[in-house]
Scaffold this motif. Sequence first.
Motif, PDB file in Angstrom:
ATOM      1  N   THR A 146      -0.834  -7.091   7.531  1.00 20.29           N
ATOM      2  CA  THR A 146      -0.611  -7.283   6.572  1.00 20.29           C
ATOM      3  C   THR A 146      -0.465  -8.886   5.692  1.00 20.29           C
ATOM      4  N   LEU A 206       9.297  -1.365   6.901  1.00 12.10           N
ATOM      5  CA  LEU A 206       8.571  -0.410   6.644  1.00 12.10           C
ATOM      6  C   LEU A 206       7.149  -0.203   6.833  1.00 12.10           C
ATOM      7  N   TYR A 207       6.412  -0.484   7.401  1.00 13.93           N
ATOM      8  CA  TYR A 207       4.814  -0.115   8.008  1.00 13.93           C
ATOM      9  C   TYR A 207       4.234   1.185   7.511  1.00 13.93           C
ATOM     10  N   LEU A 208       2.530   1.248   7.743  1.00 12.98           N
ATOM     11  CA  LEU A 208       2.062   2.459   7.341  1.00 12.98           C
ATOM     12  C   LEU A 208       0.760   1.881   8.554  1.00 12.98           C
ATOM     13  N   GLY A 244       1.610   8.139  -0.231  1.00 16.03           N
ATOM     14  CA  GLY A 244       2.653   8.368  -0.732  1.00 16.03           C
ATOM     15  C   GLY A 244       3.927   8.209   0.424  1.00 16.03           C
ATOM     16  N   ILE A 245       2.461   7.630   1.290  1.00 15.96           N
ATOM     17  CA  ILE A 245       3.805   7.850   2.694  1.00 15.96           C
ATOM     18  C   ILE A 245       4.846   7.049   2.329  1.00 15.96           C
ATOM     19  N   GLY A 246       4.903   5.872   2.215  1.00 15.08           N
ATOM     20  CA  GLY A 246       5.473   4.390   1.499  1.00 15.08           C
ATOM     21  C   GLY A 246       6.809   5.170   1.149  1.00 15.08           C
ATOM     22  N   THR A 247       6.783   5.629  -0.316  1.00 17.20           N
ATOM     23  CA  THR A 247       7.479   6.329  -1.030  1.00 17.20           C
ATOM     24  C   THR A 247       8.352   7.245  -0.776  1.00 17.20           C
ATOM     25  N   ARG A 277      -2.046   3.802   3.488  1.00 14.29           N
ATOM     26  CA  ARG A 277      -1.613   3.597   2.237  1.00 14.29           C
ATOM     27  C   ARG A 277      -1.805   4.556   1.196  1.00 14.29           C
ATOM     28  N   ASN A 278      -1.624   3.799   0.320  1.00 12.77           N
ATOM     29  CA  ASN A 278      -1.742   4.913  -0.608  1.00 12.77           C
ATOM     30  C   ASN A 278      -1.468   6.303  -1.179  1.00 12.77           C
ATOM     31  N   ASN A 320       2.252 -11.640   0.255  1.00 13.97           N
ATOM     32  CA  ASN A 320       2.672  -9.955   0.299  1.00 13.97           C
ATOM     33  C   ASN A 320       2.253  -9.387  -0.621  1.00 13.97           C
ATOM     34  N   GLN A 321       0.375  -8.764  -0.825  1.00 10.80           N
ATOM     35  CA  GLN A 321       0.076  -8.410  -2.063  1.00 10.80           C
ATOM     36  C   GLN A 321      -0.060  -6.737  -1.923  1.00 10.80           C
ATOM     37  N   PRO A 332       4.578  -4.960  -4.280  1.00  9.15           N
ATOM     38  CA  PRO A 332       3.278  -4.257  -6.021  1.00  9.15           C
ATOM     39  C   PRO A 332       4.326  -2.741  -5.637  1.00  9.15           C
ATOM     40  N   PHE A 333       4.806  -2.811  -4.644  1.00  7.78           N
ATOM     41  CA  PHE A 333       5.446  -1.380  -4.227  1.00  7.78           C
ATOM     42  C   PHE A 333       6.334  -1.918  -4.700  1.00  7.78           C
TER      43      PHE A 333
HETATM   44  C1  LIG Z   1       4.306  -1.160   1.852  1.00  6.67           C
HETATM   45  C2  LIG Z   1       3.890  -0.171   1.612  1.00  6.67           C
HETATM   46  C3  LIG Z   1       4.807   0.509   2.758  1.00  6.67           C
HETATM   47  C4  LIG Z   1       3.826   0.827   1.430  1.00  6.67           C
HETATM   48  O1  LIG Z   1       3.483   2.179   0.956  1.00  6.67           O
HETATM   49  P1  LIG Z   1       2.241   3.021   0.569  1.00  6.67           P
HETATM   50  O2  LIG Z   1       2.639   4.491   1.141  1.00  6.67           O
HETATM   51  O3  LIG Z   1       0.510   2.306   0.595  1.00  6.67           O
HETATM   52  O4  LIG Z   1       2.631   2.989  -0.705  1.00  6.67           O
HETATM   53  P2  LIG Z   1       2.753   4.663  -1.870  1.00  6.67           P
HETATM   54  O5  LIG Z   1       1.247   5.028  -1.819  1.00  6.67           O
HETATM   55  O6  LIG Z   1       3.913   5.527  -1.893  1.00  6.67           O
HETATM   56  O7  LIG Z   1       3.094   3.789  -3.618  1.00  6.67           O
HETATM   57  C5  LIG Z   1       3.678   4.095  -4.693  1.00  6.67           C
HETATM   58  C6  LIG Z   1       4.113   3.370  -5.321  1.00  6.67           C
HETATM   59  O8  LIG Z   1       3.521   1.154  -4.917  1.00  6.67           O
HETATM   60  C7  LIG Z   1       2.591   1.618  -6.375  1.00  6.67           C
HETATM   61  N1  LIG Z   1       1.572   0.708  -5.266  1.00  6.67           N
HETATM   62  C8  LIG Z   1       1.521   0.668  -3.533  1.00  6.67           C
HETATM   63  N2  LIG Z   1       1.211  -0.289  -2.868  1.00  6.67           N
HETATM   64  C9  LIG Z   1       0.604  -1.628  -4.093  1.00  6.67           C
HETATM   65  C10 LIG Z   1       0.112  -2.553  -4.269  1.00  6.67           C
HETATM   66  N3  LIG Z   1      -0.876  -3.355  -3.491  1.00  6.67           N
HETATM   67  N4  LIG Z   1      -0.719  -3.048  -5.887  1.00  6.67           N
HETATM   68  C11 LIG Z   1      -0.226  -1.955  -6.993  1.00  6.67           C
HETATM   69  N5  LIG Z   1       0.164  -0.640  -6.141  1.00  6.67           N
HETATM   70  C12 LIG Z   1       0.723  -0.760  -5.106  1.00  6.67           C
HETATM   71  C13 LIG Z   1       2.123   2.809  -6.791  1.00  6.67           C
HETATM   72  O9  LIG Z   1       0.875   2.663  -7.350  1.00  6.67           O
HETATM   73  C14 LIG Z   1       3.071   4.059  -6.111  1.00  6.67           C
HETATM   74  O10 LIG Z   1       3.154   3.358  -7.394  1.00  6.67           O
HETATM   75  P3  LIG Z   1       3.709   4.676  -8.443  1.00  6.67           P
HETATM   76  O11 LIG Z   1       4.776   5.321  -8.224  1.00  6.67           O
HETATM   77  O12 LIG Z   1       3.973   3.942 -10.001  1.00  6.67           O
HETATM   78  O13 LIG Z   1       2.127   5.882  -8.639  1.00  6.67           O
HETATM   79  C15 LIG Z   1       2.405  -0.347   2.316  1.00  6.67           C
HETATM   80  O14 LIG Z   1       1.452  -0.002   1.858  1.00  6.67           O
HETATM   81  C16 LIG Z   1       2.542  -0.584   3.514  1.00  6.67           C
HETATM   82  O15 LIG Z   1       2.504  -0.625   4.975  1.00  6.67           O
HETATM   83  N6  LIG Z   1       2.407  -2.020   3.357  1.00  6.67           N
HETATM   84  C17 LIG Z   1       1.926  -3.027   4.115  1.00  6.67           C
HETATM   85  C18 LIG Z   1       3.307  -3.051   4.468  1.00  6.67           C
HETATM   86  C19 LIG Z   1       4.180  -4.034   4.067  1.00  6.67           C
HETATM   87  O16 LIG Z   1       3.885  -5.053   3.493  1.00  6.67           O
HETATM   88  N7  LIG Z   1       5.091  -3.476   4.524  1.00  6.67           N
HETATM   89  C20 LIG Z   1       6.725  -4.230   3.273  1.00  6.67           C
HETATM   90  C21 LIG Z   1       7.059  -5.684   4.377  1.00  6.67           C
HETATM   91  S1  LIG Z   1       8.299  -5.666   4.224  1.00  6.67           S
END
Ligand SMILES: CC(C)(COP(=O)(O)OP(=O)(O)OC[C@H]1O[C@@H](n2cnc3c(N)ncnc32)[C@H](O)[C@@H]1OP(=O)(O)O)[C@@H](O)C(=O)NCCC(=O)NCCS
Length: 178
Positions: A25, A90-92, A100-103, A97-98, A130-131, A135-136
């Motif tokens: 990240t 919150l990390y995966l 639905g696990i983060g959700t 990613r993408n 943190n892109q 967006p999440f």
């Molecule tokens: C942030 C994180 C936990 C999200 O988990 P994920 O499982 O990838 O997200 P999901 O698949 O559940 O996505 C849920 C929604 O967010 C949107 N989304 C997630 N990441 C996105 C991105 N980079 N750009 C655009 N949309 C995004 C999805 O399109 C989805 O939208 P919808 O509900 O309208 O369909 C994961 O991407 C991650 O570990 N990221 C790196 C660590 C991080 O940044 N953690 C947060 C620090 S506090």
Amino acid sequence: MEIVKAGPQHVQGIIDVCAAGYWATYSETHSKEYIERVIDEFYNRERVLSEVTDTNRNWGGYFVALDGGEVVGAGGGGMNGEGSGEVFVLYLKPDRRNEGIGTRLLDAITKQQKEEFGAHEQWVSVGKGNQKGIPFYEAKGFAFQQEQQGYGNSKGENYISLRYYRNLAGNKKEEVAR
Ligand SMILES: CC(C)(COP(=O)(O)OP(=O)(O)OC[C@H]1O[C@@H](n2cnc3c(N)ncnc32)[C@H](O)[C@@H]1OP(=O)(O)O)[C@@H](O)C(=O)NCCC(=O)NCCS
């Protein structure tokens, strides 16, 4: 895939996922020294073991996403004030990613904060730039509120965190039981 409250058997998996997730990240926006310092402080065995055993309103413990018994995601939060929850981590695994696990992890944290701790709002801090995270959270209804000094800046560092907020009362997405 199942989401469960973490126990001592998940400590190594939490450390691996959070350290790998943190590198993936922040390696473009933060220095190697900063990342190593944060990982050493938060994702060491002693600390994570205590964080899966000593839980309370202010730290509700880790939830983990398990795939065939392997930890592929980890997250947790707690209350930062009366009625106000915070997502602290919150990390995966970066290649998961993408899906639905983060959700699902965010839903578990949110359910705990609403049902056990009476949260009606929720906050999260995300590193500026943190892109992967921003967006999440925006997709989950969080809105940017303000900037603040990033966590643990040393001399010469000036990393910024962004505070995001969402109202939980009447948030339909969270009311769907999984
Ligand atoms: C942030 C994180 C936990 C999200 O988990 P994920 O499982 O990838 O997200 P999901 O698949 O559940 O996505 C849920 C929604 O967010 C949107 N989304 C997630 N990441 C996105 C991105 N980079 N750009 C655009 N949309 C995004 C999805 O399109 C989805 O939208 P919808 O509900 O309208 O369909 C994961 O991407 C991650 O570990 N990221 C790196 C660590 C991080 O940044 N953690 C947060 C620090 S506090």
